[in-house]
Design an enzyme around this catalytic site. Structure first.
Site, PDB file in Angstrom:
ATOM      1  N   TYR A 140      34.754 -61.618  35.283  1.00  0.00           N
ATOM      2  CA  TYR A 140      35.637 -62.580  35.402  1.00  0.00           C
ATOM      3  C   TYR A 140      36.083 -62.644  36.864  1.00  0.00           C
ATOM      4  O   TYR A 140      37.445 -62.898  37.086  1.00  0.00           O
ATOM      5  CB  TYR A 140      36.693 -62.906  34.347  1.00  0.00           C
ATOM      6  N   LYS A 164      18.909 -94.671  35.628  1.00  0.00           N
ATOM      7  CA  LYS A 164      18.257 -94.340  36.645  1.00  0.00           C
ATOM      8  C   LYS A 164      16.720 -94.209  36.559  1.00  0.00           C
ATOM      9  O   LYS A 164      16.230 -94.099  35.538  1.00  0.00           O
ATOM     10  CB  LYS A 164      18.884 -93.009  37.356  1.00  0.00           C
ATOM     11  N   PHE A 177      27.747 -98.432  44.528  1.00  0.00           N
ATOM     12  CA  PHE A 177      28.802 -98.140  43.664  1.00  0.00           C
ATOM     13  C   PHE A 177      29.642 -97.315  44.022  1.00  0.00           C
ATOM     14  O   PHE A 177      29.697 -96.328  44.838  1.00  0.00           O
ATOM     15  CB  PHE A 177      27.618 -97.169  42.525  1.00  0.00           C
ATOM     16  N   GLN A 230      21.644 -90.716  35.480  1.00  0.00           N
ATOM     17  CA  GLN A 230      22.411 -91.518  34.570  1.00  0.00           C
ATOM     18  C   GLN A 230      21.522 -92.448  33.622  1.00  0.00           C
ATOM     19  O   GLN A 230      20.276 -92.548  34.005  1.00  0.00           O
ATOM     20  CB  GLN A 230      23.374 -92.414  35.323  1.00  0.00           C
ATOM     21  N   ARG A 248      32.277 -68.767  39.849  1.00  0.00           N
ATOM     22  CA  ARG A 248      31.970 -67.396  39.250  1.00  0.00           C
ATOM     23  C   ARG A 248      30.214 -67.180  39.710  1.00  0.00           C
ATOM     24  O   ARG A 248      29.570 -67.895  39.265  1.00  0.00           O
ATOM     25  CB  ARG A 248      31.986 -67.348  37.698  1.00  0.00           C
ATOM     26  N   ARG A 262      28.137 -77.402  35.228  1.00  0.00           N
ATOM     27  CA  ARG A 262      26.757 -77.008  34.846  1.00  0.00           C
ATOM     28  C   ARG A 262      26.032 -78.012  33.875  1.00  0.00           C
ATOM     29  O   ARG A 262      26.884 -78.562  33.126  1.00  0.00           O
ATOM     30  CB  ARG A 262      27.168 -75.485  34.218  1.00  0.00           C
ATOM     31  N   HIS A 291      19.536 -93.727  43.959  1.00  0.00           N
ATOM     32  CA  HIS A 291      18.449 -94.419  43.663  1.00  0.00           C
ATOM     33  C   HIS A 291      17.300 -94.118  44.179  1.00  0.00           C
ATOM     34  O   HIS A 291      16.005 -94.833  44.174  1.00  0.00           O
ATOM     35  CB  HIS A 291      18.655 -95.969  44.279  1.00  0.00           C
ATOM     36  N   ASP A 307      23.117 -90.114  49.798  1.00  0.00           N
ATOM     37  CA  ASP A 307      23.406 -90.451  48.339  1.00  0.00           C
ATOM     38  C   ASP A 307      21.938 -91.035  47.804  1.00  0.00           C
ATOM     39  O   ASP A 307      21.634 -92.179  48.196  1.00  0.00           O
ATOM     40  CB  ASP A 307      24.489 -91.506  48.428  1.00  0.00           C
TER      41      ASP A 307
END
Length: 388
Positions: free
Chosen positions: A226, A190, A90, A187, A219, A236, A164, A161
């Site tokens: 900050y 999956k 993919f 996703q 951060r 996140r 899968h 990767d």
């Protein structure tokens, strides 16, 4: 009653869920903090996911593409560098490198396992290569022994990767025990899902610490002034998604066991159909989660293959054409493409070309069905091929 006259098989639905997900969502809702810095769901999921995969650390992120991008970034991938990727995958595999300003270098795959060809990979390594990215296609491992040796010989790190490969094992070792960074996807299709989401596993704390900074706009988690220590972005994961993923993870192992059983039967049935060649298995992969049930009809050609998939869908099979060679999509050439042409890459990747033209896959929910379902699949495919 002929095969074509039978009702369509009633395969299990996907995604699967029950009251475990509902309870988790309510738990996330009622804790009063819905982002990872104030809640407990993401942190708990990361610990559980890392433990299940034998990894020292896991970091949950927004999606699998971001997981790849983050994994590459912490290993120094950027402008002026190259990342070796399978030509058959993919396109997120290559785009993750290209988005960082690197050049994606496609190499051919093994025609049996559909995973990265190690000899072709070794030939593609240059002084600019910063990462080698094997894709564990459909949950089948690339040759991790040979890739580990290549990595040691060249000094180029491996980034798995594993989109899968949830719960996969190579010679008894889980993905997180293989000594390299790995990226996962959650996703909707999956093996475990919250609609979207991803995770990166790390063999050591230093890589995790840098990845945490970069996935949270640079951060630190305790910062109140900050002070952003690095560049980064907001990758996140939210608390609601993490609560669903904790439930999904809890049932994953039993689902893999069932898919392993059903895949053995289905493969034996498909092998009996003339001209059908199921995806092979490296026996060193002692647990394969089977994200897809893949097979080829060699020589069929793309047009007739597409017609066959349409017929299989009409007969009730959740069938799909396989990924197109990444260099045969316009998006591959927009940025970070190698200095070559489609024709040259095609000549160097004959196995990828063959797969692009004659490969088919079935959704993994078929492998959660009964033994009768496996026979239904084989009978439908045989009948559809005869009609074609």
């Amino acid at each position: 009653m002929s095969v074509s006259e039978r009702p369509a098989p009633d395969f299990p639905e996907w995604p699967q869920y029950d009251d475990t997900e509902r309870t988790g969502l309510i738990r996330a809702l009622e804790q009063g903090q819905w982002w990872r810095m104030g809640g407990n769901e993401v942190k708990s999921f990361e610990q559980e996911f890392a433990a299940y995969h034998g990894a020292g650390h896991a970091l949950a992120v927004t999606n699998g593409t971001h997981a790849l991008e983050l994994a590459l970034q912490i290993l120094g991938v950027g402008p002026g560098t190259e990342v070796i990727v399978p030509a058959f995958t993919f396109i997120s595999s290559s785009q993750a490198a290209q988005r960082l300003g690197a050049t994606a270098v496609p190499v051919d795959v093994d025609l049996d396992t559909y995973c990265l060809d190690v000899e072709a990979t070794a030939a593609a390594v240059t002084a600019r290569t910063r990462a080698i990215m094997p894709v564990h296609m459909a949950g089948h491992f690339a040759d991790m022994d040979a890739l580990a040796k290549l990595s040691a010989d060249t000094g180029v790190p491996v980034v798995q990767d594993a989109a899968h490969a949830h719960g996969a094992r190579w010679r008894g070792q889980r993905v997180g025990e293989l000594g390299s960074v790995a990226a996962f996807s959650f996703q909707n299709g999956k093996l475990m899902t919250a609609g979207e989401g991803g995770a990166v596993t790390f063999p050591d704390g230093a890589l995790y610490d840098e990845a945490f900074l970069r996935h949270s706009c640079g951060r630190p988690p305790t910062d109140r002034k900050y002070y952003h220590r690095t560049s980064g972005s907001n990758f996140r994961l939210n608390e609601f998604s993490a609560s669903v993923l904790r439930a999904q993870l809890a049932r994953l192992d039993a689902q893999i066991t069932l898919r392993e059983e059903r895949s053995r039967l289905l493969k034996s049935l498909l092998e009996q159909i003339p001209d059908v060649v199921p995806q092979g298995r490296d026996e060193r992969a002692d647990r394969v989660p089977h994200y897809m049930a893949m097979f080829r009809v060699p020589g069929l050609g793309e047009e007739r293959r597409n017609a066959l998939v349409d017929d299989l869908i009409a007969r009730g099979l959740p069938a799909f054409v396989v990924f197109r060679a990444i260099y045969r999509s316009d998006g591959f050439w927009e940025t970070g493409a190698p200095d070559t042409t489609v024709d040259r890459l095609a000549a160097a990747c004959p196995h990828t070309e063959a797969l692009t033209a004659d490969g088919i896959w079935l959704h993994h929910r078929t492998l959660l069905g009964t033994e009768r379902h496996m026979h239904d699949i084989a009978e439908i495919l045989s009948d559809a091929l005869a009609a074609l």
